[in-house]
Design a protein around this motif. Structure first.
Motif, PDB file in Angstrom:
ATOM      1  N   PHE B 683       0.836  -1.193   0.000  1.00  0.00           N
ATOM      2  CA  PHE B 683       0.000   0.000   0.000  1.00  0.00           C
ATOM      3  C   PHE B 683       0.871   1.243   0.000  1.00  0.00           C
ATOM      4  O   PHE B 683       2.054   1.207   0.353  1.00  0.00           O
ATOM      5  CB  PHE B 683      -0.969   0.024   1.195  1.00  0.00           C
ATOM      6  N   TYR B 685       0.316   5.358   1.277  1.00  0.00           N
ATOM      7  CA  TYR B 685      -0.564   6.335   1.892  1.00  0.00           C
ATOM      8  C   TYR B 685       0.071   7.714   1.740  1.00  0.00           C
ATOM      9  O   TYR B 685       1.237   7.912   2.064  1.00  0.00           O
ATOM     10  CB  TYR B 685      -0.762   6.015   3.380  1.00  0.00           C
ATOM     11  N   LEU B 707     -12.163  26.399  -1.549  1.00  0.00           N
ATOM     12  CA  LEU B 707     -12.638  25.214  -0.827  1.00  0.00           C
ATOM     13  C   LEU B 707     -11.589  24.110  -0.960  1.00  0.00           C
ATOM     14  O   LEU B 707     -11.430  23.507  -2.017  1.00  0.00           O
ATOM     15  CB  LEU B 707     -13.967  24.758  -1.436  1.00  0.00           C
ATOM     16  N   VAL B 709      -9.338  20.817   1.177  1.00  0.00           N
ATOM     17  CA  VAL B 709      -9.269  19.908   2.314  1.00  0.00           C
ATOM     18  C   VAL B 709      -7.884  19.263   2.328  1.00  0.00           C
ATOM     19  O   VAL B 709      -7.101  19.412   1.389  1.00  0.00           O
ATOM     20  CB  VAL B 709     -10.349  18.794   2.223  1.00  0.00           C
ATOM     21  N   ARG B 712      -5.664  12.882   1.662  1.00  0.00           N
ATOM     22  CA  ARG B 712      -5.442  11.627   2.405  1.00  0.00           C
ATOM     23  C   ARG B 712      -5.812  10.483   1.480  1.00  0.00           C
ATOM     24  O   ARG B 712      -6.981  10.172   1.288  1.00  0.00           O
ATOM     25  CB  ARG B 712      -6.319  11.579   3.646  1.00  0.00           C
ATOM     26  N   LEU B 714      -5.159   6.518   0.176  1.00  0.00           N
ATOM     27  CA  LEU B 714      -4.618   5.189   0.419  1.00  0.00           C
ATOM     28  C   LEU B 714      -4.780   4.355  -0.849  1.00  0.00           C
ATOM     29  O   LEU B 714      -5.885   4.217  -1.382  1.00  0.00           O
ATOM     30  CB  LEU B 714      -5.369   4.512   1.570  1.00  0.00           C
ATOM     31  N   LEU B 716      -4.060   0.550  -2.502  1.00  0.00           N
ATOM     32  CA  LEU B 716      -3.775  -0.838  -2.147  1.00  0.00           C
ATOM     33  C   LEU B 716      -3.445  -1.630  -3.396  1.00  0.00           C
ATOM     34  O   LEU B 716      -3.930  -1.330  -4.491  1.00  0.00           O
ATOM     35  CB  LEU B 716      -5.000  -1.468  -1.463  1.00  0.00           C
ATOM     36  N   LEU B 735      -9.968   4.536   0.299  1.00  0.00           N
ATOM     37  CA  LEU B 735     -10.857   5.045   1.352  1.00  0.00           C
ATOM     38  C   LEU B 735     -11.957   5.935   0.793  1.00  0.00           C
ATOM     39  O   LEU B 735     -12.743   6.499   1.534  1.00  0.00           O
ATOM     40  CB  LEU B 735     -10.050   5.815   2.390  1.00  0.00           C
ATOM     41  N   GLU B 736     -12.009   6.035  -0.498  1.00  0.00           N
ATOM     42  CA  GLU B 736     -12.995   6.888  -1.176  1.00  0.00           C
ATOM     43  C   GLU B 736     -13.009   8.279  -0.534  1.00  0.00           C
ATOM     44  O   GLU B 736     -14.049   8.775  -0.093  1.00  0.00           O
ATOM     45  CB  GLU B 736     -14.393   6.264  -1.144  1.00  0.00           C
ATOM     46  N   TYR B 737     -11.826   8.861  -0.524  1.00  0.00           N
ATOM     47  CA  TYR B 737     -11.656  10.171   0.092  1.00  0.00           C
ATOM     48  C   TYR B 737     -11.649  11.213  -1.020  1.00  0.00           C
ATOM     49  O   TYR B 737     -10.876  11.133  -1.968  1.00  0.00           O
ATOM     50  CB  TYR B 737     -10.327  10.190   0.858  1.00  0.00           C
ATOM     51  N   TYR B 738     -12.530  12.198  -0.906  1.00  0.00           N
ATOM     52  CA  TYR B 738     -12.599  13.240  -1.937  1.00  0.00           C
ATOM     53  C   TYR B 738     -11.717  14.417  -1.541  1.00  0.00           C
ATOM     54  O   TYR B 738     -11.818  14.945  -0.434  1.00  0.00           O
ATOM     55  CB  TYR B 738     -14.036  13.704  -2.135  1.00  0.00           C
ATOM     56  N   LEU B 740      -9.007  17.713  -3.390  1.00  0.00           N
ATOM     57  CA  LEU B 740      -8.734  18.510  -4.585  1.00  0.00           C
ATOM     58  C   LEU B 740      -7.270  18.384  -4.945  1.00  0.00           C
ATOM     59  O   LEU B 740      -6.397  18.598  -4.102  1.00  0.00           O
ATOM     60  CB  LEU B 740      -9.095  19.974  -4.328  1.00  0.00           C
ATOM     61  N   LEU B 746     -11.360  18.481  -8.720  1.00  0.00           N
ATOM     62  CA  LEU B 746     -11.521  17.312  -7.868  1.00  0.00           C
ATOM     63  C   LEU B 746     -10.567  16.202  -8.305  1.00  0.00           C
ATOM     64  O   LEU B 746     -10.429  15.937  -9.504  1.00  0.00           O
ATOM     65  CB  LEU B 746     -12.967  16.821  -7.963  1.00  0.00           C
TER      66      LEU B 746
END
Lengths: 148, 760
Positions: B683, B685, B707, B709, B712, B714, B716, B735-738, B740, B746
């Motif tokens: 993996f 990260y 806007l 964030v 993060r 990950l 695999l 982790l299906e992290y949205y 930018l 996006l």
């Protein structure tokens, strides 16, 4: 080995999923009547004409580029004595400066106000679920000073 | 046993053999009357042949690399005693002294013991000549083909995401915060392909898609200014892509991959774009073949096809790319390599979104409803590169190289109505061409002089440009002289001093000159510690796009021919240490403290008088921080991990505020493990903290541009290897992290890839 490391990574990531669509703000609508006085300029000088409402008081023309903080109508008709407009789904809030804007040149930024909304000191509010009624007068020969 | 490895690894440079120039690894020495040949094989402990292993004659520029069968051959060696040094990434370095009689052919076989720590890789970027990475007195990261393969890397930007201290913002590479975000216009990181500059002629951007990734020997990332050796563009660092040599026996590979982007989680986004509710496929294929035709001639080619429906509305891509390299060795000591590439690509460029509630659709700056979104443009792009290089070993101590480079770009916008490419007159036609000569002279053992000269010209015609004389043609010729002296006084100290003079012709009336010095020191007080210190200055000349773009099709941009070069001054102190944990495992730690002062940084700024954005020299900045890279090898080589952390304190000294678009923290953690039998898993990260500041002018136009964030991500992977077959399943952004990738853009949602590779 793999599972603990996965968990470690998950902990590092937190439980959120990052960016989410911001909440849809409550919205209302604006309906207006524009009355024209005086003589219309040539068609070539009126490349576009719209009602524009700003959520701020502009300091100069460059402030008009804050498209995110303004709403505007469809193009208004040319050469008519009066016209109406309706803007739906307007995020609720206060609009201290609004009026009819004329695009007078090819430059996308060549806009100027030709008639302002003046009632209540030029300020109006859009409330959730309500339609705000406005009326404005435009005299191309006597445009309002800008910046205000 | 491990102490032997430690001692070998950390021996002072003067007592260790250092290959003199990677570019000459396949060269034999000039013929001599009293010469002989050394040949043999290199295998691992399981008697498996090791291809691509460097075999060099210590203290000389003589060397070669093993073929696919692990064989090597060094001809024309002078009679006498020689120290053969054999090194390969992932294996313990081996040395053997042999005595060669005139006319003899000696067979010397090596068995290398595998180690996990990649301590002895040969790097070339730090000093324009080959050296072991632990001797490089600067911060440098290396990516190997294995790392590229396991991650299914098909473009350079994907590779660089896994390098500590590097952040990729869509198509812009940011080394330790040197770059902000400028839509790939004017990279502050220089790209080299086999030593040749490869920046697009129009915007000085990195052609991330136009590289033969399946034929990459390694990627080196030099962190910090590299202008003393490489000139403009190396303000923040250098990315050097090095392609493979030719194998002794034919080698082929076929790679097929396919995957899908998962439908986005949020109903609001799906409502705005119907396709967001469906899986969006992507895939591709790569075919490679390499062989030597005879003792003098070898070649390889790399053909790649890729198609991607995109996870954003208007972000489709398809491309076909071909690269070939031909090597000719007319006689020992002479070598000619020609690397040529061609790319055809059609791509929708998603410029900015329509706000946080409509993140998958491009925005629109137009007042007129129903017109094409201005937040995207699509174009058909052709790129052609031709990079010949000639090397001549004059003597045991001297060799020189002559290189030429041509990089052509054709961009044709796609017609909104017909859907076909329009005339090049509506787009861009650009050429960057030049040449370079370099002489390497080993003045005496432990003392190297590297010197040379280069010339480049840039000629671009674009419908977006209005140049100083009013037409659409821009040019920016440049010439440079450079020299570097390396010395190893005593057994513990290595000193490198370099200076480069660059002259750039801005227009007919003005030429800009720059002197870029550098000074590096490395001190090895003991067998497990190397301390280093580096000082360097860098600069970047504005790109043609920054100076001459004058267009209002998307965002109003006005030209600025008066732009001055950006400048940087950097100091760095660091250490490397190696701590054994087991017979073959251990910890390798690299720490760096860096301080970079930047002046005249060019940024897009809204200029009220022009009622448009302009690239302007705006900012004085200071970027300082620390970086820690930790490689751990555990469980008797079955588990390998890498941790990288970078702390950035980036301040805009003009505005007295954080420098925009820079994160404060970057973290990278990777693990690769052999599981049961042929099963492997791993993996990556990646973490980047939310930038503290976004350029406010950008947010004037683009909804929700501020806007942002944290990042993060990950990734695999699970793979099975059997013989020449390699089957892998990858889940990226698991982790299906949205987040930018850069403002108003996006990044990719969770996506799955199945990859099959056959290598013979």
């Amino acid at each position: 080995m793999r599972v603990p490391l996965y968990l470690l990574a998950a902990v590092l990531s937190g439980c959120d999923h990052g960016l989410a669509p911001p909440e849809t703000p409550p919205a209302g609508a604006i309906r207006g009547v524009v009355t024209y006085t005086g003589t219309w300029p040539p068609r070539s000088e009126v490349r576009d004409l719209r009602f524009v409402a700003l959520r701020f008081i502009p300091r100069d023309t460059t402030d008009l580029l804050q498209l995110n903080r303004m709403v505007f109508s469809e193009t208004l008709a040319y050469g008519v004595p009066a016209d109406t407009f309706f803007i739906d789904n307007v995020e609720a809030g206060t609009f201290p400066f609004s009026g009819v804007a004329q695009r007078f040149g090819t430059d996308p930024l060549a806009w100027r106000p030709v008639g302002l909304y003046r009632e209540n000191g030029g300020l109006f509010q859009v409330r959730p679920g309500e339609v705000t009624e406005l009326s404005l007068t435009v005299d191309f020969a006597n445009p309002p000073p800008f910046p205000p | 046993m491990f102490q032997v490895f430690i001692r070998t690894f950390f021996d002072p440079p003067s007592r260790r053999s250092v290959p003199a120039l990677w570019l000459c690894l396949c060269l034999a020495a000039p013929a001599a009357a009293q010469t002989g040949t050394i040949r043999g094989t290199v295998q691992d402990a399981d008697a498996q042949p090791l291809p691509g292993v460097h075999v060099v004659v210590a203290g000389t520029p003589r060397g070669t690399a093993t073929d696919a069968a692990g064989r090597y051959r060094l001809e024309g060696l002078p009679a006498g005693e020689h120290l053969l040094a054999v090194s390969a990434v992932g294996f313990r370095r081996a040395e053997r002294t042999v005595r060669l009689a005139p006319g003899d052919t000696l067979t010397v076989n090596f068995v290398l013991e595998e180690v996990v720590l990649q301590s002895g890789e040969v790097v070339v970027t730090a000093s324009r000549r080959a050296q072991l990475s632990n001797t490089a007195p600067v911060s440098l990261s290396v990516m190997t083909p294995r790392e590229l393969e396991t991650r299914n890397v098909v473009a350079l930007d994907e590779a660089l995401r896994y390098v500590p201290g590097v952040q990729v913002q869509e198509n812009q590479v940011n080394v330790r915060g040197a770059s902000g975000f400028a839509y790939n216009t004017g990279s502050r990181v220089l790209l080299l392909l086999d030593g040749a500059t490869l920046l697009t002629p129009d915007s000085d951007g990195l052609p991330l898609d136009a590289l033969p990734m399946a034929q990459v020997e390694q990627i080196e990332v030099l962190k910090g200014p590299g202008s003393a050796l490489y000139g403009s563009g190396a303000l923040g660092g250098v990315v050097h892509v090095i392609t493979k040599p030719f194998p002794e026996t034919p080698s082929s590979s076929v790679r097929l991959f396919g995957g899908v982007y998962e439908p986005v989680r949020y109903a609001l986004w799906r409502e705005k774009w119907d396709d967001a509710g469906r899986a969006r496929p992507f895939g591709g294929a790569t075919l490679t073949h390499a062989r030597r035709l005879n003792d003098r001639l070898g070649f390889w080619f790399n053909l790649a096809y890729r198609a991607d429906t995109g996870y954003l509305n208007f972000s489709r891509l398809w491309l076909v790319q071909g690269y070939a390299k031909v090597g000719y060795r007319p006689r020992p000591g002479l070598r000619l390599d020609v690397l040529a590439g061609l790319l055809a690509r059609e791509r929708d460029n998603f410029l900015f979104w329509n706000g946080g509630r409509d993140a998958l659709n491009p925005g629109n700056l137009s007042f007129t409803p129903g017109t094409s979104p201005t937040g995207t443009n699509d174009a058909f792009n052709n790129q052609f590169s031709l990079l010949p290089a000639f090397t001549h070993v004059v003597s045991e101590q001297v060799f020189y190289t002559l290189k030429a480079r041509l990089f052509a770009v054709v961009i044709r916008p796609i017609d909104d109505v017909t859907g076909k490419p329009r005339s090049v007159a509506d787009g861009t036609l650009g050429f960057r061409y030049g040449g370079e000569t370099q002489v390497n002279w080993q003045v005496r053992p432990g003392h190297h002089l590297t010197t040379g000269a280069s010339f480049d010209a840039n000629l671009t015609r674009s419908s977006f440009y209005v140049t100083t004389d009013g037409d659409e043609l821009g040019g920016q010729p440049e010439a440079a002289l450079f020299a570097q002296w390396e010395a190893t006084p005593g057994n513990h100290l290595q000193a490198v001093a370099g200076l480069r003079f660059d002259a750039y012709r801005i227009d007919a009336a003005e030429t800009v000159t720059r002197l870029s010095p550098k000074l590096n020191l490395a001190y090895t007080p003991g067998p497990s510690l190397t301390l280093r210190a580096a000082f360097g200055q860098g600069f970047r000349v504005p790109s043609l796009a920054e100076r001459f773009t004058d267009n209002r099709d998307f965002v109003p941009i006005a030209r600025n021919p008066e732009l001055r070069p950006e400048e940087s001054t950097s100091v760095e102190a660091g250490l490397r240490t190696l701590l054994p944990l087991s017979r073959t495992g251990g910890i390798r730690l690299d720490l760096a403290l860096f301080w970079n002062d930047l002046a005249n940084l060019i940024e897009p700024k809204f200029v009220p008088e022009r009622r448009a954005f302009q690239f302007v020299n705006l900012t004085r900045a200071r970027i300082r921080g620390l970086e820690a890279a930790l490689d751990l090898d555990l469980a008797d080589e079955r588990v390998r991990t890498r941790l990288g952390y970078t702390f950035l304190d980036a301040n805009d000294r003009t505005a007295g505020a954080p420098l925009p678009f820079r994160p404060r923290h970057l973290l990278l953690a990777s693990l690769d493990a052999r599981l049961i039998g042929p099963l492997e898993a791993g993996f990556d990260y990646r973490f980047a903290s939310r930038p503290e500041r976004v350029e406010s002018d950008f947010a004037r136009f683009v909804p929700d541009a501020d806007l942002l964030v944290d990042t993060r991500v990950l990734d695999l992977r699970l793979a099975v290897r059997h013989g020449g077959l390699h089957l892998a399943f990858l889940v990226k952004n698991a982790l299906e992290y949205y987040y930018l990738e850069r403002p108003a853009y996006l990044a990719a949602p969770r996506n799955y890839t199945l990859r099959l590779q056959w290598t013979h």
